[in-house]
Design an enzyme around this catalytic site. Structure first.
Site, PDB file in Angstrom:
ATOM      1  N   ASP A 143    -102.820  -1.109  55.250  1.00  0.00           N
ATOM      2  CA  ASP A 143    -102.138  -2.204  54.559  1.00  0.00           C
ATOM      3  C   ASP A 143    -100.740  -2.382  55.109  1.00  0.00           C
ATOM      4  O   ASP A 143     -99.835  -2.851  54.421  1.00  0.00           O
ATOM      5  CB  ASP A 143    -102.077  -1.904  53.049  1.00  0.00           C
ATOM      6  CG  ASP A 143    -101.663  -3.120  52.242  1.00  0.00           C
ATOM      7  OD1 ASP A 143    -101.161  -2.940  51.105  1.00  0.00           O
ATOM      8  OD2 ASP A 143    -101.822  -4.257  52.746  1.00  0.00           O
ATOM      9  N   LYS A 180    -100.143  -6.196  60.181  1.00  0.00           N
ATOM     10  CA  LYS A 180    -101.528  -6.583  60.505  1.00  0.00           C
ATOM     11  C   LYS A 180    -101.798  -6.488  61.996  1.00  0.00           C
ATOM     12  O   LYS A 180    -102.927  -6.250  62.400  1.00  0.00           O
ATOM     13  CB  LYS A 180    -101.812  -7.997  59.980  1.00  0.00           C
ATOM     14  CG  LYS A 180    -101.404  -8.206  58.515  1.00  0.00           C
ATOM     15  CD  LYS A 180    -101.878  -7.081  57.584  1.00  0.00           C
ATOM     16  CE  LYS A 180    -101.052  -7.045  56.306  1.00  0.00           C
ATOM     17  NZ  LYS A 180    -101.263  -5.795  55.515  1.00  0.00           N
TER      18      LYS A 180
HETATM   19  O1  LIG Z   1     -97.467  -8.327  55.771  1.00  0.00           O
HETATM   20  C1  LIG Z   1     -98.055  -7.701  54.886  1.00  0.00           C
HETATM   21  N1  LIG Z   1     -98.034  -6.392  54.821  1.00  0.00           N
HETATM   22  C2  LIG Z   1     -97.231  -5.656  55.785  1.00  0.00           C
HETATM   23  C3  LIG Z   1     -96.763  -4.390  55.128  1.00  0.00           C
HETATM   24  C4  LIG Z   1     -95.756  -3.720  55.628  1.00  0.00           C
HETATM   25  C5  LIG Z   1     -95.273  -2.507  54.960  1.00  0.00           C
HETATM   26  O2  LIG Z   1     -95.784  -1.379  55.679  1.00  0.00           O
HETATM   27  C6  LIG Z   1     -94.686  -0.626  56.187  1.00  0.00           C
HETATM   28  N2  LIG Z   1     -95.123   0.013  57.411  1.00  0.00           N
HETATM   29  C7  LIG Z   1     -95.051  -0.471  58.667  1.00  0.00           C
HETATM   30  N3  LIG Z   1     -95.591   0.452  59.519  1.00  0.00           N
HETATM   31  C8  LIG Z   1     -96.001   1.482  58.775  1.00  0.00           C
HETATM   32  C9  LIG Z   1     -96.682   2.682  59.303  1.00  0.00           C
HETATM   33  F1  LIG Z   1     -97.683   3.047  58.491  1.00  0.00           F
HETATM   34  F2  LIG Z   1     -97.224   2.378  60.487  1.00  0.00           F
HETATM   35  F3  LIG Z   1     -95.850   3.689  59.452  1.00  0.00           F
HETATM   36  C10 LIG Z   1     -95.716   1.242  57.463  1.00  0.00           C
HETATM   37  C11 LIG Z   1     -93.550  -1.615  56.323  1.00  0.00           C
HETATM   38  O3  LIG Z   1     -92.315  -0.942  56.375  1.00  0.00           O
HETATM   39  C12 LIG Z   1     -93.741  -2.399  55.031  1.00  0.00           C
HETATM   40  O4  LIG Z   1     -93.274  -1.697  53.919  1.00  0.00           O
HETATM   41  C13 LIG Z   1     -98.762  -8.443  53.819  1.00  0.00           C
HETATM   42  C14 LIG Z   1     -98.521  -9.811  53.703  1.00  0.00           C
HETATM   43  C15 LIG Z   1     -99.151 -10.527  52.707  1.00  0.00           C
HETATM   44  N4  LIG Z   1     -98.867 -11.918  52.619  1.00  0.00           N
HETATM   45  O5  LIG Z   1     -99.486 -12.628  51.773  1.00  0.00           O
HETATM   46  O6  LIG Z   1     -98.056 -12.423  53.432  1.00  0.00           O
HETATM   47  C16 LIG Z   1    -100.033  -9.932  51.810  1.00  0.00           C
HETATM   48  C17 LIG Z   1    -100.284  -8.564  51.934  1.00  0.00           C
HETATM   49  O7  LIG Z   1    -101.146  -7.916  51.085  1.00  0.00           O
HETATM   50  C18 LIG Z   1     -99.666  -7.815  52.935  1.00  0.00           C
HETATM   51  O8  LIG Z   1     -99.983  -6.482  53.039  1.00  0.00           O
HETATM   52 MG   LIG Z   2    -101.695  -6.032  51.830  1.00  0.00          MG
END
Ligand SMILES: O=C(NC/C=C/[C@H]1O[C@@H](n2cnc(C(F)(F)F)c2)[C@H](O)[C@@H]1O)c1cc([N+](=O)[O-])cc(O)c1O
Ligand SMILES: [Mg+2]
Length: 214
Positions: A141, A144
């Site tokens: 999650d 993407k």
């Molecule tokens: O962009 C979305 N999610 C991105 C989620 C990103 C989150 O994951 C963390 N992360 C990045 N790399 C790692 C790891 F693990 F690699 F270290 C962890 C980022 O710092 C952030 O907190 C999203 C967008 C929508 N939307 O409707 O736009 C709906 C959703 O459910 C979504 O999840």
């Molecule tokens: Mg999500």
């Protein structure tokens, strides 16, 4: 100074949820996102699908990529059998700080290991740093455009075994087309799409569940 959305979400948890009650934390966040501010938690509709996959997998070792505020971390941890462990990766330190407090408030901290950093760095270290053999369940999650890269990295690091389950959020919206194309065409996975809706909206979305065949 101006608060951030994660900080306002945490304030809602402190105000509305009962300490030590994971379900009340989940409910408080969903109410905040339905009534006050949208946030990118998996939400309750997709969350119930997540719950069913966790329950049927009955995992001893779980990896979550993308903690954000800890909503799905709390949902998963509250369903884990005793002694099971959930490692959750979060890149943004401010999000991690909020998530730690949400996880603590829910009373599931002893089941959760929140690691701050990026997947490219930490996935290769899972075995040596945390004594992980393989993951029974991985919840994707995070960004993407990293789903496919990190899935291949987990394969290369020998972190998946026959029967390991990958569950990916947002395979419709925002979408993870390269991941879907790979996982649905790979002879090494058996995939199933769970149609749902984007959290707190009527937009289409869904989860992709893929079982590693070894
Ligand atoms: O962009 C979305 N999610 C991105 C989620 C990103 C989150 O994951 C963390 N992360 C990045 N790399 C790692 C790891 F693990 F690699 F270290 C962890 C980022 O710092 C952030 O907190 C999203 C967008 C929508 N939307 O409707 O736009 C709906 C959703 O459910 C979504 O999840
Ligand atoms: Mg999500």
């Amino acid at each position: 100074t101006q608060s951030t959305r994660p900080q306002r979400l945490l304030a809602a948890v402190h105000k509305k949820a009962t300490r030590g009650n994971p379900r009340s934390v989940v409910k408080a966040i969903d109410e905040f996102c339905n009534q006050n501010e949208w946030a990118m938690n998996v939400g309750n509709e997709k969350g119930e699908i997540l719950d069913s996959v966790v329950s049927e997998t009955n995992p001893g070792c779980v990896l979550e990529l993308g903690t954000y505020c800890g909503y799905s971390t709390v949902r998963i941890a509250s369903l884990l059998p005793p002694h099971a462990q959930l490692i959750t990766l979060e890149f943004n330190p401010d999000n991690a700080a909020v998530a730690r407090q949400v996880i603590a408030w829910a009373g599931v901290a002893e089941k959760v290991r929140l690691v701050e950093g990026e997947s490219g760095e930490w996935i290769p270290k899972m075995k040596e740093q945390f004594g992980v053999k393989t993951f029974d369940l991985v919840f994707l999650d995070h960004w993407k455009n990293r789903y496919l890269l990190d899935t291949k990295l987990m394969e290369e690091c020998g972190l998946l075994k026959k029967g390991s389950v990958l569950l990916a959020d947002n395979v419709v919206c925002p979408g993870a087309p390269d991941y879907l194309e790979y996982i649905r065409n790979s002879p090494q996975y058996k995939s199933q799409f769970f149609k749902s809706h984007l959290e707190y909206t009527k937009a289409e979305d869904g989860l992709e569940k893929s079982v590693f065949l070894g």
